[in-house]
Enzyme design. Structure first.
Site, PDB file in Angstrom:
ATOM      1  N   HIS A 160      41.423  42.058  27.803  1.00  0.00           N
ATOM      2  CA  HIS A 160      40.772  40.849  28.306  1.00  0.00           C
ATOM      3  C   HIS A 160      39.334  40.668  27.825  1.00  0.00           C
ATOM      4  O   HIS A 160      38.866  39.534  27.747  1.00  0.00           O
ATOM      5  CB  HIS A 160      40.831  40.813  29.837  1.00  0.00           C
ATOM      6  CG  HIS A 160      42.173  40.363  30.347  1.00  0.00           C
ATOM      7  ND1 HIS A 160      43.349  41.013  30.029  1.00  0.00           N
ATOM      8  CD2 HIS A 160      42.537  39.306  31.130  1.00  0.00           C
ATOM      9  CE1 HIS A 160      44.361  40.390  30.609  1.00  0.00           C
ATOM     10  NE2 HIS A 160      43.899  39.357  31.275  1.00  0.00           N
ATOM     11  N   GLU A 176      38.095  45.863  42.898  1.00  0.00           N
ATOM     12  CA  GLU A 176      37.792  46.240  41.512  1.00  0.00           C
ATOM     13  C   GLU A 176      36.582  47.162  41.396  1.00  0.00           C
ATOM     14  O   GLU A 176      35.685  46.960  40.589  1.00  0.00           O
ATOM     15  CB  GLU A 176      37.604  44.988  40.641  1.00  0.00           C
ATOM     16  CG  GLU A 176      37.825  45.289  39.172  1.00  0.00           C
ATOM     17  CD  GLU A 176      37.907  44.038  38.292  1.00  0.00           C
ATOM     18  OE1 GLU A 176      38.674  43.125  38.638  1.00  0.00           O
ATOM     19  OE2 GLU A 176      37.216  44.016  37.278  1.00  0.00           O
ATOM     20  N   HIS A 219      45.372  31.434  27.488  1.00  0.00           N
ATOM     21  CA  HIS A 219      44.808  32.720  27.915  1.00  0.00           C
ATOM     22  C   HIS A 219      45.725  33.879  27.486  1.00  0.00           C
ATOM     23  O   HIS A 219      45.269  34.878  26.915  1.00  0.00           O
ATOM     24  CB  HIS A 219      44.595  32.704  29.426  1.00  0.00           C
ATOM     25  CG  HIS A 219      44.128  34.016  29.972  1.00  0.00           C
ATOM     26  ND1 HIS A 219      42.911  34.569  29.626  1.00  0.00           N
ATOM     27  CD2 HIS A 219      44.726  34.901  30.802  1.00  0.00           C
ATOM     28  CE1 HIS A 219      42.779  35.740  30.231  1.00  0.00           C
ATOM     29  NE2 HIS A 219      43.872  35.959  30.948  1.00  0.00           N
ATOM     30  N   LYS A 263      42.268  37.255  44.135  1.00  0.00           N
ATOM     31  CA  LYS A 263      41.106  36.761  43.389  1.00  0.00           C
ATOM     32  C   LYS A 263      41.159  35.241  43.361  1.00  0.00           C
ATOM     33  O   LYS A 263      42.194  34.664  43.012  1.00  0.00           O
ATOM     34  CB  LYS A 263      41.124  37.284  41.952  1.00  0.00           C
ATOM     35  CG  LYS A 263      40.564  38.683  41.820  1.00  0.00           C
ATOM     36  CD  LYS A 263      40.340  39.039  40.359  1.00  0.00           C
ATOM     37  CE  LYS A 263      39.795  40.439  40.218  1.00  0.00           C
ATOM     38  NZ  LYS A 263      39.702  40.862  38.803  1.00  0.00           N
ATOM     39  N   ASN A 294      42.298  44.619  33.081  1.00  0.00           N
ATOM     40  CA  ASN A 294      41.541  43.886  32.065  1.00  0.00           C
ATOM     41  C   ASN A 294      41.823  44.385  30.655  1.00  0.00           C
ATOM     42  O   ASN A 294      41.121  44.009  29.708  1.00  0.00           O
ATOM     43  CB  ASN A 294      40.035  43.985  32.351  1.00  0.00           C
ATOM     44  CG  ASN A 294      39.696  43.382  33.687  1.00  0.00           C
ATOM     45  OD1 ASN A 294      40.298  42.377  34.079  1.00  0.00           O
ATOM     46  ND2 ASN A 294      38.782  43.997  34.412  1.00  0.00           N
ATOM     47  N   LYS A 346      51.334  45.129  39.814  1.00  0.00           N
ATOM     48  CA  LYS A 346      50.099  44.430  40.223  1.00  0.00           C
ATOM     49  C   LYS A 346      49.744  44.795  41.662  1.00  0.00           C
ATOM     50  O   LYS A 346      48.583  45.088  41.979  1.00  0.00           O
ATOM     51  CB  LYS A 346      50.300  42.912  40.064  1.00  0.00           C
ATOM     52  CG  LYS A 346      49.128  42.071  40.515  1.00  0.00           C
ATOM     53  CD  LYS A 346      48.036  41.969  39.485  1.00  0.00           C
ATOM     54  CE  LYS A 346      46.702  41.528  40.072  1.00  0.00           C
ATOM     55  NZ  LYS A 346      46.326  40.167  39.817  1.00  0.00           N
ATOM     56  N   HIS A 374      38.567  37.231  26.300  1.00  0.00           N
ATOM     57  CA  HIS A 374      37.571  36.268  26.797  1.00  0.00           C
ATOM     58  C   HIS A 374      36.625  35.853  25.668  1.00  0.00           C
ATOM     59  O   HIS A 374      36.210  34.692  25.604  1.00  0.00           O
ATOM     60  CB  HIS A 374      36.786  36.865  27.968  1.00  0.00           C
ATOM     61  CG  HIS A 374      37.608  36.949  29.219  1.00  0.00           C
ATOM     62  ND1 HIS A 374      37.321  37.819  30.251  1.00  0.00           N
ATOM     63  CD2 HIS A 374      38.723  36.277  29.607  1.00  0.00           C
ATOM     64  CE1 HIS A 374      38.234  37.671  31.210  1.00  0.00           C
ATOM     65  NE2 HIS A 374      39.088  36.754  30.837  1.00  0.00           N
ATOM     66  N   ARG A 413      41.354  48.791  39.406  1.00  0.00           N
ATOM     67  CA  ARG A 413      41.799  47.407  39.189  1.00  0.00           C
ATOM     68  C   ARG A 413      41.321  46.892  37.839  1.00  0.00           C
ATOM     69  O   ARG A 413      41.938  46.007  37.242  1.00  0.00           O
ATOM     70  CB  ARG A 413      41.336  46.496  40.339  1.00  0.00           C
ATOM     71  CG  ARG A 413      41.879  45.081  40.224  1.00  0.00           C
ATOM     72  CD  ARG A 413      41.818  44.291  41.505  1.00  0.00           C
ATOM     73  NE  ARG A 413      42.349  42.951  41.301  1.00  0.00           N
ATOM     74  CZ  ARG A 413      42.577  42.059  42.262  1.00  0.00           C
ATOM     75  NH1 ARG A 413      42.321  42.381  43.508  1.00  0.00           N
ATOM     76  NH2 ARG A 413      43.062  40.867  41.989  1.00  0.00           N
ATOM     77  N   ARG A 448      34.922  28.492  56.777  1.00  0.00           N
ATOM     78  CA  ARG A 448      34.707  29.942  56.581  1.00  0.00           C
ATOM     79  C   ARG A 448      36.007  30.720  56.404  1.00  0.00           C
ATOM     80  O   ARG A 448      36.066  31.922  56.645  1.00  0.00           O
ATOM     81  CB  ARG A 448      33.912  30.558  57.726  1.00  0.00           C
ATOM     82  CG  ARG A 448      32.505  30.011  57.822  1.00  0.00           C
ATOM     83  CD  ARG A 448      31.584  31.019  58.479  1.00  0.00           C
ATOM     84  NE  ARG A 448      30.243  30.492  58.526  1.00  0.00           N
ATOM     85  CZ  ARG A 448      29.745  29.810  59.561  1.00  0.00           C
ATOM     86  NH1 ARG A 448      30.479  29.592  60.623  1.00  0.00           N
ATOM     87  NH2 ARG A 448      28.509  29.368  59.503  1.00  0.00           N
ATOM     88  N   GLU A 486      51.003  39.132  29.749  1.00  0.00           N
ATOM     89  CA  GLU A 486      50.508  39.927  30.893  1.00  0.00           C
ATOM     90  C   GLU A 486      51.536  40.991  31.289  1.00  0.00           C
ATOM     91  O   GLU A 486      51.174  42.050  31.814  1.00  0.00           O
ATOM     92  CB  GLU A 486      50.175  39.020  32.085  1.00  0.00           C
ATOM     93  CG  GLU A 486      49.097  37.960  31.821  1.00  0.00           C
ATOM     94  CD  GLU A 486      47.664  38.515  31.729  1.00  0.00           C
ATOM     95  OE1 GLU A 486      47.438  39.723  31.957  1.00  0.00           O
ATOM     96  OE2 GLU A 486      46.758  37.708  31.408  1.00  0.00           O
TER      97      GLU A 486
END
Ligand code: GLY
Length: 366
Positions: free
Chosen positions: A252, A241, A269, A147, A249, A231, A256, A245, A125, A189
């Protein structure tokens, strides 16, 4: 004169952690880990490409700090970011009988950090977690902000958890062995951070492009520090987010779609993000959200860093279909992060379908 090496502190309601940026600091992993997660046992998760280089440095430092260390090796690449790899790593932790207080250290790129972080978030956990990123993309983006997760056939990062690290240790010397294509992918980035928050950083990145592409040590430390500061500030303002946040993206949703439509085989990427930032800037110019010079400046920056601004891609209609499968879609509407100026973006959920189709045109070779 002794250079003062930067540390950025990320503070959240549940606690704070340091992001240390320093050439050679991987050798201090053991003592630094003792400060944040003292225990008899620990694990390092790394990939087969760096097991015998940085893996040995990290393991030696942990042994010297009296950790009994289990080393778990995962395969390299996006195809390894699966529930299968996650389960194999959990098996290693279980067999080593790691306990609640045993830290898990991720050593490698963003994929290693994401999978190892998800293991750390869920093993017993949740156990302490430390990030030691070795790629530029992982240093300026993936390792900061908590993340974690894996990909599933239905999409990227769809299974995961927020699990903040106790420490991020960024040894910028590890960039010296980074393949040029990986370096450029990370620089995409950095351009993104400039566009969303910091015009001065954007200009600095363009002006210093030759030093960055040559991996000059001082330039890399400054680049990483300035990007980590952005960041961290965004994550501090909106950890889960719920709002800003999502600015991270920018480019992105287009990226994607490019990655999915080309089955993750053609573009890194960061390269897809480079193309995606062009398409999003075109969308913003066409929608009169910003001056046409924004698109020109984005293009100039990406070209200075040898990043792609045009590409042979599937027809726009297919790409827009792929965009609607992105996990950022809400109530069936594609939400785009679009530039309003260099240094400022907004989130738009009302961009007409036709305008999104037309934005792809900017990428057509020709
Ligand atoms: N890479 C985007 C984020 O951390 O939110």
């Amino acid at each position: 004169m002794l250079a003062i090496m930067p540390t950025v502190t990320l503070t959240l309601p549940q606690g704070a952690y340091d992001i240390v940026i320093e050439p050679g600091c991987l050798e201090q992993l053991g003592p630094r880990l003792r400060e944040v997660a003292p225990h008899a046992a620990a694990a390092i998760v790394t990939d087969e490409a760096i097991e015998y280089t940085y893996g040995l440095t990290a393991a030696r430092s942990m042994k010297d700090a009296d950790y009994s260390t289990t080393i778990a090796i995962m395969p390299q690449g996006e195809t390894a970011k699966t529930l299968g790899t996650y389960r194999d790593l959990q098996e290693v932790m279980l067999n080593a009988r790691l306990e609640r207080g045993s830290p898990i250290v991720a050593l490698g790129g963003g994929i290693t950090g994401d999978v190892a972080g998800f293991v750390a978030a869920t093993y017993l956990r949740g156990v302490p977690f430390v990030q030691c990123p070795t790629t530029l993309l992982a240093m300026v983006d993936a390792s900061v902000g908590g993340k974690t997760g894996v990909n599933v056939p239905q999409g990227k990062n769809l299974i995961g958890a927020f699990h903040q690290p106790q420490l991020v240790l960024i040894d910028t010397d590890t960039l010296q062995s980074l393949p040029p294509r990986e370096l450029r992918a990370g620089l995409a980035e950095c351009v993104k951070h400039g566009v969303i928050r910091d015009e001065a950083l954007f200009e600095w990145t363009v002006a210093n492009a030759p030093r960055l592409l040559a991996l000059e040590s001082d330039a890399m430390v400054e680049l990483v520090r300035r990007n980590v500061e952005i960041k961290a500030a965004v994550v501090m303002a909106d950890e889960k987010e719920a709002g800003e946040r999502a600015h991270l993206n920018y480019g992105h949703t287009f990226a994607h779609a490019i990655e999915a439509a080309t089955e993750y085989k053609v573009f890194k990427h960061g390269e897809a993000v480079s193309l995606g930032m062009m398409a999003a800037a075109k969308c913003a110019v066409d929608g009169r959200l910003c001056d046409p010079s924004v698109l020109e400046r984005v293009q100039t920056a990406l070209e200075a860093l040898d990043l792609p601004v045009r590409a042979e891609l599937p027809p726009p209609i297919e790409l827009v279909d792929a965009m609607s499968l992105d996990k950022k879609v809400r109530g069936g509407t594609i939400r785009l992060v679009l530039p309003e100026a260099i240094g400022r973006v907004g989130i738009y959920g009302d961009v007409p379908y036709r305008a999104i189709i037309d934005a792809w045109d900017v990428l057509r070779p020709g």
